[in-house]
Write a protein that holds these residues in place. Structure first.
Motif, PDB file in Angstrom:
ATOM      1  N   ARG A 292      11.042  -3.204   8.141  1.00  0.00           N
ATOM      2  CA  ARG A 292       9.579  -2.944   8.283  1.00  0.00           C
ATOM      3  C   ARG A 292       9.173  -3.687   9.884  1.00  0.00           C
ATOM      4  NH1 ARG A 292       6.661  -4.736   4.272  1.00  0.00           N
ATOM      5  NH2 ARG A 292       4.889  -5.284   5.181  1.00  0.00           N
ATOM      6  N   CYS A 297       2.075  -2.770  12.770  1.00  0.00           N
ATOM      7  CA  CYS A 297       1.214  -3.139  11.599  1.00  0.00           C
ATOM      8  C   CYS A 297      -0.251  -2.897  12.323  1.00  0.00           C
ATOM      9  CB  CYS A 297       1.511  -4.887  11.640  1.00  0.00           C
ATOM     10  SG  CYS A 297       0.339  -5.569  10.464  1.00  0.00           S
ATOM     11  N   LEU A 298      -0.928  -2.402  11.463  1.00  0.00           N
ATOM     12  CA  LEU A 298      -2.232  -2.039  11.855  1.00  0.00           C
ATOM     13  C   LEU A 298      -3.175  -3.238  11.917  1.00  0.00           C
ATOM     14  CD1 LEU A 298      -2.605   1.416  10.125  1.00  0.00           C
ATOM     15  CD2 LEU A 298      -2.261   0.955  12.543  1.00  0.00           C
ATOM     16  N   LEU A 299      -3.101  -4.038  11.193  1.00  0.00           N
ATOM     17  CA  LEU A 299      -3.828  -5.338  11.152  1.00  0.00           C
ATOM     18  C   LEU A 299      -3.571  -6.133  12.216  1.00  0.00           C
ATOM     19  CD1 LEU A 299      -6.003  -6.564   9.464  1.00  0.00           C
ATOM     20  CD2 LEU A 299      -4.258  -7.826   8.128  1.00  0.00           C
ATOM     21  N   ASP A 355       5.139  -6.552  11.770  1.00  0.00           N
ATOM     22  CA  ASP A 355       5.257  -7.335  10.976  1.00  0.00           C
ATOM     23  C   ASP A 355       6.495  -8.202  10.710  1.00  0.00           C
ATOM     24  OD1 ASP A 355       4.384  -9.102   8.647  1.00  0.00           O
ATOM     25  OD2 ASP A 355       5.266  -7.599   7.260  1.00  0.00           O
ATOM     26  N   CYS A 360       2.620  -9.749   5.638  1.00  0.00           N
ATOM     27  CA  CYS A 360       1.901  -8.756   5.307  1.00  0.00           C
ATOM     28  C   CYS A 360       0.935  -9.049   4.276  1.00  0.00           C
ATOM     29  CB  CYS A 360       2.739  -7.535   4.837  1.00  0.00           C
ATOM     30  SG  CYS A 360       1.774  -6.203   4.117  1.00  0.00           S
ATOM     31  N   VAL A 361      -0.267  -8.708   4.185  1.00  0.00           N
ATOM     32  CA  VAL A 361      -0.970  -9.038   2.787  1.00  0.00           C
ATOM     33  C   VAL A 361      -1.414  -7.881   1.978  1.00  0.00           C
ATOM     34  CG1 VAL A 361      -2.390 -10.945   3.941  1.00  0.00           C
ATOM     35  CG2 VAL A 361      -3.084  -8.431   4.435  1.00  0.00           C
ATOM     36  N   TYR A 362      -0.444  -7.030   2.319  1.00  0.00           N
ATOM     37  CA  TYR A 362      -0.311  -5.849   1.307  1.00  0.00           C
ATOM     38  C   TYR A 362      -1.781  -5.219   1.081  1.00  0.00           C
ATOM     39  CZ  TYR A 362       4.510  -6.874   1.135  1.00  0.00           C
ATOM     40  OH  TYR A 362       5.895  -6.997   1.599  1.00  0.00           O
ATOM     41  N   CYS A 365      -5.029  -6.097   2.775  1.00  0.00           N
ATOM     42  CA  CYS A 365      -5.265  -5.389   4.109  1.00  0.00           C
ATOM     43  C   CYS A 365      -6.208  -4.421   3.868  1.00  0.00           C
ATOM     44  CB  CYS A 365      -3.758  -5.219   4.476  1.00  0.00           C
ATOM     45  SG  CYS A 365      -3.796  -4.399   6.290  1.00  0.00           S
ATOM     46  N   HIS A 367      -6.208  -1.958   6.009  1.00  0.00           N
ATOM     47  CA  HIS A 367      -5.453  -0.693   6.405  1.00  0.00           C
ATOM     48  C   HIS A 367      -4.451  -0.113   5.298  1.00  0.00           C
ATOM     49  CE1 HIS A 367      -8.040  -1.487   9.778  1.00  0.00           C
ATOM     50  NE2 HIS A 367      -7.278  -2.785  10.014  1.00  0.00           N
ATOM     51  N   TYR A 368      -4.150  -0.944   4.456  1.00  0.00           N
ATOM     52  CA  TYR A 368      -3.055  -0.873   3.424  1.00  0.00           C
ATOM     53  C   TYR A 368      -2.844   0.553   3.281  1.00  0.00           C
ATOM     54  CZ  TYR A 368      -0.459  -1.526  -0.783  1.00  0.00           C
ATOM     55  OH  TYR A 368       0.515  -1.560  -1.660  1.00  0.00           O
ATOM     56  N   CYS A 371      -1.140   2.256   6.210  1.00  0.00           N
ATOM     57  CA  CYS A 371      -0.214   1.620   6.670  1.00  0.00           C
ATOM     58  C   CYS A 371       1.101   2.406   6.958  1.00  0.00           C
ATOM     59  CB  CYS A 371      -0.003   0.030   5.993  1.00  0.00           C
ATOM     60  SG  CYS A 371       1.767  -0.557   6.430  1.00  0.00           S
ATOM     61  N   ILE A 373       4.107   1.393   7.394  1.00  0.00           N
ATOM     62  CA  ILE A 373       5.263   0.897   6.542  1.00  0.00           C
ATOM     63  C   ILE A 373       5.071   1.386   5.439  1.00  0.00           C
ATOM     64  CG2 ILE A 373       6.421  -1.339   5.849  1.00  0.00           C
ATOM     65  CD1 ILE A 373       4.879  -2.458   8.263  1.00  0.00           C
ATOM     66  N   ARG A 452      -4.168 -13.319  13.471  1.00  0.00           N
ATOM     67  CA  ARG A 452      -4.569 -13.672  12.376  1.00  0.00           C
ATOM     68  C   ARG A 452      -3.488 -14.282  11.495  1.00  0.00           C
ATOM     69  NH1 ARG A 452      -1.938 -11.003   8.676  1.00  0.00           N
ATOM     70  NH2 ARG A 452      -0.445  -9.347   9.828  1.00  0.00           N
TER      71      ARG A 452
HETATM   72  S1  SF4 Z   1      -0.491  -3.459   5.092  1.00  0.00           S
HETATM   73 FE1  SF4 Z   1      -1.735  -4.148   6.734  1.00  0.00          FE
HETATM   74  S2  SF4 Z   1      -0.740  -6.256   6.927  1.00  0.00           S
HETATM   75 FE2  SF4 Z   1       0.533  -5.135   5.904  1.00  0.00          FE
HETATM   76  S3  SF4 Z   1       2.009  -4.251   7.450  1.00  0.00           S
HETATM   77 FE3  SF4 Z   1       0.464  -2.762   6.774  1.00  0.00          FE
HETATM   78  S4  SF4 Z   1      -1.112  -3.062   8.307  1.00  0.00           S
HETATM   79 FE4  SF4 Z   1      -0.050  -4.787   8.540  1.00  0.00          FE
END
Ligand code: SF4
Length: 907
Positions: A292, A297-299, A355, A360-362, A365, A367-368, A371, A373, A452
């Protein structure tokens, strides 16, 4: 300034051979002092500012970097970051020589700026908004770029609403048992290689043998295992893709293909087009899966774009956002983000965009569902072929085994690296860096400077407010985590002012390592056995164990609470919350195992040695600067955990390589692949390379370079590279010698029109260096271990490999233990033979490649020379004669001279 053209802007081009300045009046050579003055007074067009800075002897240089402009105009498009590479990417004629390159840079800037007003510009969407943001950040190009981009009639879609969402898919049914017939396997192979291609018997036999590894397993814990050595040129990739693709489609289950190098991953991605020519189908059927930490990571990106990053890092975030909107898969390392982009920004912030710490806040998030990943993880569940690296496959296989859904079919290509990959995957290290990562995972960052990033308490807020025991466990874990090393730990250790039990332990480790280090340690890593330790160190272990156990307990309780929450499924536990709790749970399991391994490591200090493990203490340094300190534990034989966690749970495993046996017998391959720990004899297959090595190559052992004579070593490299007109891969076993040789010869070669690139010297990532080397037949590349393998460069660009000496293993504690257990000198010989075979393997990649392999060591023992293919001429000779042979070998190959463009070089 006149938008759309660059008439007033000078362009500066600097190589080891000279410096040139191009203006509207023309081009002229200039000295370093004047170049520095010009570049600091006037906005100047440059190509790769850090590299130009290095050539001018500056630590930094700002200017109008064409690569940044290219990344803005054509995000996610490949370009080799040299004038010729950029020319090819833009469809322009490459400059004839270095002097012409400066004027070319102005031309390329014009072309890129003109694209901004082209109605057909494919990457227009998002550009206007990005240009406005970059203007506010004072990006040097912004003033030229922004006026050229037409303001869109409607607001542009923001990256995060533009990206597609992934869909959940039901779990796949259990695989259907399947036995592949030889005829259908060979039929599939024929369709992959092309009906018109000449049948290759070795490849057909290989595919037929590989098919047997996909037979239904007869007993649990006893997979079908095939060890397959296929010499270069057999075409083993298609040889195993044929049965693997048939099995995946017929059984309805994925086959995992594991590689060691990114080069092979790229090759597999390309070869899979033969299986699935349609782009959309291929994306579904063949998935590249990485750790990962490789993905954006979009967040984190959103955070960076909204003020989390400052200065240059904020500009990088904008360019990464441009890329993300056009990226195939969001892979920042080895994907379609140019490797050079991060180095232009000297890594400012780029690691914080992925990340890396499992924060990750899954589903918490926003953008989950977009995402990258999560998309890759889901895509791999429904794919036919999943391409990943050895380390990730081992980690996932271990986790899946624990979850009762093992990886059933695995092909380990580049299988000669399985031992090393298992060695690092199944090791434990209690170091300052590892411990501080754990502290941050639990507590969040201590400085409020950026981002964050949040600790466990913030990530599990809903659990904490729902479950009192869970809340208490989080509180206790947070309190216990404060005992771990915190920010500034390295400085405190250097000043002998450690804080807390782990830092005190590390201080004792550091003291012991320095006390035992040899005086001539040269500023790189130092280490010592974890044996006969000072009482002070052993005493420091007890409070450290207490602190770690004090952390393990609440984390284990929290794990139980999370499991209970998942089982009870309260009202608030919707799909999103469940995913988040599951994410935290898997993080807790993984970290619980890590802490348990640390405690086991500490508990043994001062006691009798465990014969299964090798323990040592180390201080990691680069050029005298410490960057990590700690204790290490490796398995003496890492193929034991490999066999238990990866091989035995599988149904079928292929381990394959061109050098699987490394010049030894099958027993060695069985020992190094873990097959020796299975109670079923593996199948064996071997097919020699179809190449005519004796006619295509030779080995030259130079007899008159005195060991330790740096001037002679550098002179030899220069002579050989000149004789070969570039096209040389120079391999070193020590970074210091590489740097010293480079410093002595780079200018001389550049003046002869022969560019020299070097790992650890040029501020460019290794993948890009190889691209630059491949792209220019006159270029040469110096490097260390990573280049000995996985460099697949055809003969046009690689016609000479030079090794500075016999690649003996470094005398580390770990090596010493394995040497003692593995037969002393015979063990060393095995290591050297394997390394020589790998390095030689870089030379001949195609049937029409020709080249020479040079060892600059008169003391090369004859017993090691069977590492080279049988029949290859091996000559011991002085440097002069070696250079003459290389030059005359080249002159006998007019086609190669022509291809490499070396007829144009006088002499
Ligand atoms: S779910 Fe959100 S916080 Fe987790 S890796 Fe993807 S973009 Fe980042």
């Amino acid at each position: 300034m006149n938008p759309g053209s660059v008439p007033d802007l000078p362009a500066l081009h600097a190589t080891h051979g000279g410096i040139w300045l191009a203006t509207a009046e023309g081009t002229r050579a200039l000295g370093r002092g004047e170049a520095i003055a010009r570049a600091s007074e006037t906005p100047t067009i440059l190509l790769n500012a850090p590299l130009v800075a290095a050539r001018l002897g500056l630590s930094e240089l700002s200017g109008l970097d064409l690569l940044e402009l290219y990344a803005f105009v054509h995000p996610a498009r490949f370009a080799v970051p040299t004038p010729a590479g950029l020319a090819r990417a833009l469809g322009l004629a490459p400059p004839e020589d270095d002097a012409a390159a400066a004027a070319f840079l102005r031309h390329a800037a014009d072309r890129l700026l003109a694209t901004l007003s082209d109605p057909q510009w494919p990457e227009r969407e998002g550009a206007w908004t990005a240009a406005q943001a970059l203007g506010r950040l004072r990006w040097p190009w912004a003033g030229l770029v922004a006026p050229l981009i037409e303001r869109p009639a409607r607001g542009e879609r923001w990256l995060f609403s533009k990206l597609p969402q992934w869909e959940d898919a039901p779990e796949r049914p259990a695989p259907r048992p399947l036995r592949l017939g030889e005829a259908e396997t060979l039929e599939r192979l024929a369709s992959l290689v092309g009906r018109d291609a000449e049948p290759r018997e070795g490849q057909r036999a290989y595919a037929a043998a590989a098919a047997r590894a996909f037979d239904p397993r007869e007993a649990a814990g006893r997979p079908h295992m095939l060890l397959a050595e296929a010499g270069t040129g057999i075409g083993k990739t298609l040889g195993y893709l044929a049965p693997a693709s048939l099995h995946a489609a017929g059984a309805g289950a994925p086959v995992w293909i594991s590689t060691y190098t990114k080069a092979l991953q790229r090759q597999l991605a390309a070869e899979s087009a033969r299986l699935f020519p349609d782009d959309a189908v291929r994306r579904e059927k063949v998935v590249i899966r990485k750790g990962r930490e490789n993905y954006l990571c979009l967040l984190n990106l959103e955070d960076a774009l909204q003020g989390g990053f400052q200065g240059r890092a904020a500009i990088l975030a904008q360019l990464v956002a441009r890329w993300a909107a056009y990226s195939r898969d969001g892979d920042m390392v080895g994907g379609d983000l140019p490797g050079w982009l991060r180095t232009l920004f000297r890594r400012a912030g780029s690691t914080a965009l992925s990340d890396r710490r499992g924060e990750c806040v899954y589903a918490g998030c926003p953008h989950y569902r977009k995402c990258f990943i999560e998309r890759a993880a889901r895509a791999s569940e429904s794919a036919d072929l999943v391409v990943a690296n050895h380390a990730l496959v081992m980690i996932l296989a271990t986790r899946r085994m624990e979850e009762g859904r093992p990886l059933a079919r695995i092909v380990f290509d580049e299988g000669h690296h399985l031992f090393d990959a298992a060695d690092s995957t199944f090791a434990a290290a209690l170091t300052g860096q590892e411990a501080i990562e754990l502290r941050r995972w639990i507590l969040g960052p201590e400085s409020k400077a950026r981002g964050r990033r949040r600790g466990l308490a913030a990530r599990l807020l809903d659990v904490a407010s729902y479950d009192e025991e869970g809340h208490n466990a989080i509180e206790q874990a947070s309190a216990a985590a404060r005992e771990l090393p915190g920010d500034g730990w390295l400085g405190r250790l250097a000043e002998e002012l450690p804080l807390g039990p782990i830092e005190k332990l590390l201080a004792a480790v550091r003291g012991t390592v320095y006390a035992r280090a040899s005086a001539a340690d040269a500023g790189y890593g130092i280490e010592t056995h974890a044996a006969e330790l000072d009482p002070a160190l052993i005493e420091a272990a007890a409070p450290a164990i207490d602190a770690l156990e004090g952390l393990m307990r609440p984390l284990a309780r929290l794990r139980q609470r999370l499991q209970a929450v998942l089982e009870d499924a309260p009202d608030w536990l919707d799909h999103a919350a469940r995913a988040r709790v599951e994410g935290a749970l898997s993080g807790l399991v993984h970290r619980g195992q890590t802490i348990a391994a640390w405690v086991a490591l500490l508990a043994r200090l001062g006691g009798p040695a465990d014969p299964d493990y090798v323990d040592w203490l180390a201080v990691d340094r680069i050029e005298g600067r410490e960057f990590d300190i700690g204790l290490h534990r490796h398995w003496l034989d890492p193929t034991r955990p490999l066999a238990d966690a990866v091989l035995k749970p599988a149904h079928g495993v292929i381990v394959t390589s061109a050098t699987l046996r490394g010049g030894e017998d099958w027993t060695t391959a069985e020992a190094r692949s873990g097959a020796a720990h299975l109670d079923r004899t593996p199948m064996r297959f071997a097919a020699p390379s179809p190449f005519d090595y004796p006619a295509q190559s030779e080995v030259l052992i130079v007899t008159d370079i005195k060991r330790g004579d740096m001037a002679a070593l550098a002179g030899a490299y220069a002579r050989l590279i000149e004789a070969s007109h570039g096209g040389t891969l120079g391999l070193f076993t020590a970074i210091q010698r590489l740097k010293a040789v480079h410093a002595r010869i780079a200018d001389r070669l550049a003046r002869a029109g022969l560019p020299l690139y070097a790992q650890h010297v040029d501020p460019i990532d290794t993948g890009t260096l190889v691209d630059m080397f491949r792209d220019d037949p006159r270029a040469s590349l110096l490097g260390t271990d990573a280049l000995r393998d996985g460099v697949d460069v055809p003969g046009r660009s690689l016609r000479l490999v030079v090794m500075e000496g016999v690649p003996w293993p470094r005398p580390t504690v770990l090596h010493g233990a394995r040497r003692a257990a593995g037969g002393g000198t015979a063990f060393d010989d095995r290591v050297v033979r394997a390394r020589l075979a790998q390095a030689f393997g870089r030379l001949i990649r195609r049937a029409d490649d020709h080249g020479s392999f040079v060892l600059l060591s008169a003391a090369t023992p004859s017993r090691l020379l069977d590492a080279f293919p049988p029949g290859v001429p091996i000559l011991r000779l002085p440097l002069d004669e070696a250079a003459q042979r290389i030059a005359s070998r080249l002159s006998l190959q007019p086609a190669l001279r022509h291809q490499a463009g070396i007829d144009t070089i006088p002499g």
